[in-house]
Each structure stands twice: as C-alpha cells, then as structure tokens.
Motif scaffolding. Structure first.
Motif, PDB file in Angstrom:
ATOM      1  N   HIS A  42      46.110  31.072  22.360  1.00  0.00           N
ATOM      2  CA  HIS A  42      45.099  31.505  23.319  1.00  0.00           C
ATOM      3  C   HIS A  42      44.482  30.300  24.010  1.00  0.00           C
ATOM      4  O   HIS A  42      44.254  29.268  23.402  1.00  0.00           O
ATOM      5  CB  HIS A  42      43.961  32.271  22.626  1.00  0.00           C
ATOM      6  CG  HIS A  42      44.328  33.649  22.245  1.00  0.00           C
ATOM      7  ND1 HIS A  42      44.304  34.687  23.124  1.00  0.00           N
ATOM      8  CD2 HIS A  42      44.735  34.162  21.068  1.00  0.00           C
ATOM      9  CE1 HIS A  42      44.667  35.793  22.500  1.00  0.00           C
ATOM     10  NE2 HIS A  42      44.944  35.490  21.258  1.00  0.00           N
ATOM     11  N   GLY A  95      41.365  30.497  26.633  1.00  0.00           N
ATOM     12  CA  GLY A  95      40.459  31.225  27.506  1.00  0.00           C
ATOM     13  C   GLY A  95      40.963  32.613  27.816  1.00  0.00           C
ATOM     14  O   GLY A  95      41.114  33.438  26.934  1.00  0.00           O
ATOM     15  N   GLU A  96      41.269  32.845  29.085  1.00  0.00           N
ATOM     16  CA  GLU A  96      41.721  34.164  29.525  1.00  0.00           C
ATOM     17  C   GLU A  96      43.239  34.280  29.517  1.00  0.00           C
ATOM     18  O   GLU A  96      43.796  35.227  30.052  1.00  0.00           O
ATOM     19  CB  GLU A  96      41.202  34.438  30.942  1.00  0.00           C
ATOM     20  CG  GLU A  96      39.703  34.574  31.002  1.00  0.00           C
ATOM     21  CD  GLU A  96      39.203  34.830  32.415  1.00  0.00           C
ATOM     22  OE1 GLU A  96      39.971  34.683  33.376  1.00  0.00           O
ATOM     23  OE2 GLU A  96      38.019  35.163  32.539  1.00  0.00           O
ATOM     24  N   GLU A  97      43.931  33.322  28.897  1.00  0.00           N
ATOM     25  CA  GLU A  97      45.384  33.320  28.910  1.00  0.00           C
ATOM     26  C   GLU A  97      45.927  33.023  27.518  1.00  0.00           C
ATOM     27  O   GLU A  97      45.328  32.292  26.753  1.00  0.00           O
ATOM     28  CB  GLU A  97      45.875  32.236  29.874  1.00  0.00           C
ATOM     29  CG  GLU A  97      47.142  32.620  30.579  1.00  0.00           C
ATOM     30  CD  GLU A  97      47.477  31.647  31.693  1.00  0.00           C
ATOM     31  OE1 GLU A  97      48.088  30.624  31.386  1.00  0.00           O
ATOM     32  OE2 GLU A  97      47.125  31.945  32.843  1.00  0.00           O
ATOM     33  N   LYS A 149      38.871  42.757  27.665  1.00  0.00           N
ATOM     34  CA  LYS A 149      38.405  41.795  28.658  1.00  0.00           C
ATOM     35  C   LYS A 149      39.584  41.298  29.492  1.00  0.00           C
ATOM     36  O   LYS A 149      40.745  41.530  29.145  1.00  0.00           O
ATOM     37  CB  LYS A 149      37.701  40.611  27.990  1.00  0.00           C
ATOM     38  CG  LYS A 149      38.572  39.802  27.074  1.00  0.00           C
ATOM     39  CD  LYS A 149      37.762  38.687  26.443  1.00  0.00           C
ATOM     40  CE  LYS A 149      38.645  37.878  25.503  1.00  0.00           C
ATOM     41  NZ  LYS A 149      37.920  36.794  24.879  1.00  0.00           N
ATOM     42  N   LYS A 150      39.270  40.620  30.575  1.00  0.00           N
ATOM     43  CA  LYS A 150      40.293  40.079  31.446  1.00  0.00           C
ATOM     44  C   LYS A 150      41.175  39.113  30.650  1.00  0.00           C
ATOM     45  O   LYS A 150      40.667  38.200  29.991  1.00  0.00           O
ATOM     46  CB  LYS A 150      39.638  39.358  32.623  1.00  0.00           C
ATOM     47  CG  LYS A 150      40.606  38.871  33.660  1.00  0.00           C
ATOM     48  CD  LYS A 150      39.862  38.269  34.826  1.00  0.00           C
ATOM     49  CE  LYS A 150      40.859  37.731  35.834  1.00  0.00           C
ATOM     50  NZ  LYS A 150      40.180  37.088  36.953  1.00  0.00           N
ATOM     51  N   HIS A 151      42.477  39.320  30.717  1.00  0.00           N
ATOM     52  CA  HIS A 151      43.371  38.504  29.912  1.00  0.00           C
ATOM     53  C   HIS A 151      44.797  38.567  30.468  1.00  0.00           C
ATOM     54  O   HIS A 151      45.234  39.602  30.950  1.00  0.00           O
ATOM     55  CB  HIS A 151      43.367  38.989  28.464  1.00  0.00           C
ATOM     56  CG  HIS A 151      44.097  38.084  27.541  1.00  0.00           C
ATOM     57  ND1 HIS A 151      43.524  36.945  27.037  1.00  0.00           N
ATOM     58  CD2 HIS A 151      45.352  38.121  27.065  1.00  0.00           C
ATOM     59  CE1 HIS A 151      44.408  36.325  26.271  1.00  0.00           C
ATOM     60  NE2 HIS A 151      45.521  37.020  26.270  1.00  0.00           N
ATOM     61  N   ARG A 152      45.508  37.459  30.346  1.00  0.00           N
ATOM     62  CA  ARG A 152      46.907  37.382  30.762  1.00  0.00           C
ATOM     63  C   ARG A 152      47.704  36.785  29.610  1.00  0.00           C
ATOM     64  O   ARG A 152      47.311  35.786  29.020  1.00  0.00           O
ATOM     65  CB  ARG A 152      47.031  36.477  31.985  1.00  0.00           C
ATOM     66  CG  ARG A 152      48.437  36.241  32.452  1.00  0.00           C
ATOM     67  CD  ARG A 152      48.430  35.333  33.683  1.00  0.00           C
ATOM     68  NE  ARG A 152      49.759  35.168  34.216  1.00  0.00           N
ATOM     69  CZ  ARG A 152      50.304  33.995  34.495  1.00  0.00           C
ATOM     70  NH1 ARG A 152      49.619  32.883  34.320  1.00  0.00           N
ATOM     71  NH2 ARG A 152      51.520  33.929  34.974  1.00  0.00           N
ATOM     72  N   CYS A 153      48.838  37.402  29.284  1.00  0.00           N
ATOM     73  CA  CYS A 153      49.691  36.927  28.209  1.00  0.00           C
ATOM     74  C   CYS A 153      51.121  36.782  28.721  1.00  0.00           C
ATOM     75  O   CYS A 153      51.614  37.647  29.454  1.00  0.00           O
ATOM     76  CB  CYS A 153      49.667  37.891  27.028  1.00  0.00           C
ATOM     77  SG  CYS A 153      50.695  37.332  25.651  1.00  0.00           S
ATOM     78  N   THR A 202      48.991  41.679  31.959  1.00  0.00           N
ATOM     79  CA  THR A 202      47.674  41.335  32.476  1.00  0.00           C
ATOM     80  C   THR A 202      46.724  42.490  32.269  1.00  0.00           C
ATOM     81  O   THR A 202      47.050  43.635  32.579  1.00  0.00           O
ATOM     82  CB  THR A 202      47.758  40.983  33.976  1.00  0.00           C
ATOM     83  OG1 THR A 202      48.704  39.946  34.148  1.00  0.00           O
ATOM     84  CG2 THR A 202      46.417  40.523  34.510  1.00  0.00           C
ATOM     85  N   HIS A 262      42.897  43.525  33.459  1.00  0.00           N
ATOM     86  CA  HIS A 262      41.943  43.134  34.493  1.00  0.00           C
ATOM     87  C   HIS A 262      40.507  43.511  34.164  1.00  0.00           C
ATOM     88  O   HIS A 262      39.635  43.334  34.992  1.00  0.00           O
ATOM     89  CB  HIS A 262      42.337  43.755  35.840  1.00  0.00           C
ATOM     90  CG  HIS A 262      43.664  43.294  36.302  1.00  0.00           C
ATOM     91  ND1 HIS A 262      43.883  42.021  36.794  1.00  0.00           N
ATOM     92  CD2 HIS A 262      44.865  43.926  36.345  1.00  0.00           C
ATOM     93  CE1 HIS A 262      45.160  41.892  37.128  1.00  0.00           C
ATOM     94  NE2 HIS A 262      45.768  43.026  36.854  1.00  0.00           N
ATOM     95  N   LYS A 320      36.724  43.367  32.741  1.00  0.00           N
ATOM     96  CA  LYS A 320      35.764  42.263  32.579  1.00  0.00           C
ATOM     97  C   LYS A 320      34.989  42.401  31.310  1.00  0.00           C
ATOM     98  O   LYS A 320      34.815  43.402  30.761  1.00  0.00           O
ATOM     99  CB  LYS A 320      34.819  42.234  33.778  1.00  0.00           C
ATOM    100  CG  LYS A 320      35.537  41.881  35.033  1.00  0.00           C
ATOM    101  CD  LYS A 320      34.560  41.815  36.179  1.00  0.00           C
ATOM    102  CE  LYS A 320      35.300  41.471  37.465  1.00  0.00           C
ATOM    103  NZ  LYS A 320      34.437  41.340  38.584  1.00  0.00           N
TER     104      LYS A 320
END
Length: 86
Positions: free
Chosen positions: A2, A4-6, A36-40, A82, A84, A86
C-alpha cells in the motif's frame, strides 16, 4: 503493498489442494479498502485465462500489457481496480 491511495499485489498463491474454496478472493478483498478512494494494480500472464477471469470477477480490468514479461515469453496483463469513494 500500500502507498496512500494506491496498492499493488505482487504475488498471491493458494496451494492446489485447497483451491476453489474462496481463499484467494478473501485474501484480496481483505487486503483492499472498500470504503475509500483507492487504486490497486496486479499483473497476470496472458496464458492464465483462469487468473484473468478471477481478477475480472473482483472488479479488475485490463490497463495495459507488458510484452514478453515472464520467463516463458508470455505477456503480462496489467490489471487495475479503482474505487472512487471518498
């Protein structure tokens, strides 16, 4: 991994004798935030149709390919999921 958001899933595996019991699905779902906003990102061999279908069932989609990425000469399909929220 991980950041942050990725995040990136570098490797996941389940022993053959316990496959098809939802273990990999639970591992991935547990490791990714759903609220929460997240991209993997994850990559999978283009020769692994079952793996591609599995990741698609978890909401991953093809982002790009890395030509001849693996030792056997197969391409890596880079997949992304992804969220989206918040």
């Amino acid at each position: 991994m991980h950041s942050g958001e990725e995040s990136e899933i570098r490797k996941i595996g389940v022993s053959p004798e316990v496959r098809r019991q939802g273990i990999a699905r639970r591992l991935i779902e547990y490791s990714l935030p759903a609220d929460k906003k997240h991209r993997c990102l994850i990559d999978v061999s283009d020769k692994n149709a079952g793996g591609v279908a599995f990741y698609q069932s978890l909401g991953f989609r093809e982002l790009t390919r890395r030509k001849k990425y693996y030792a056997d000469g197969s391409d890596a399909i880079v997949m992304e999921r992804t969220i989206h929220q918040k």
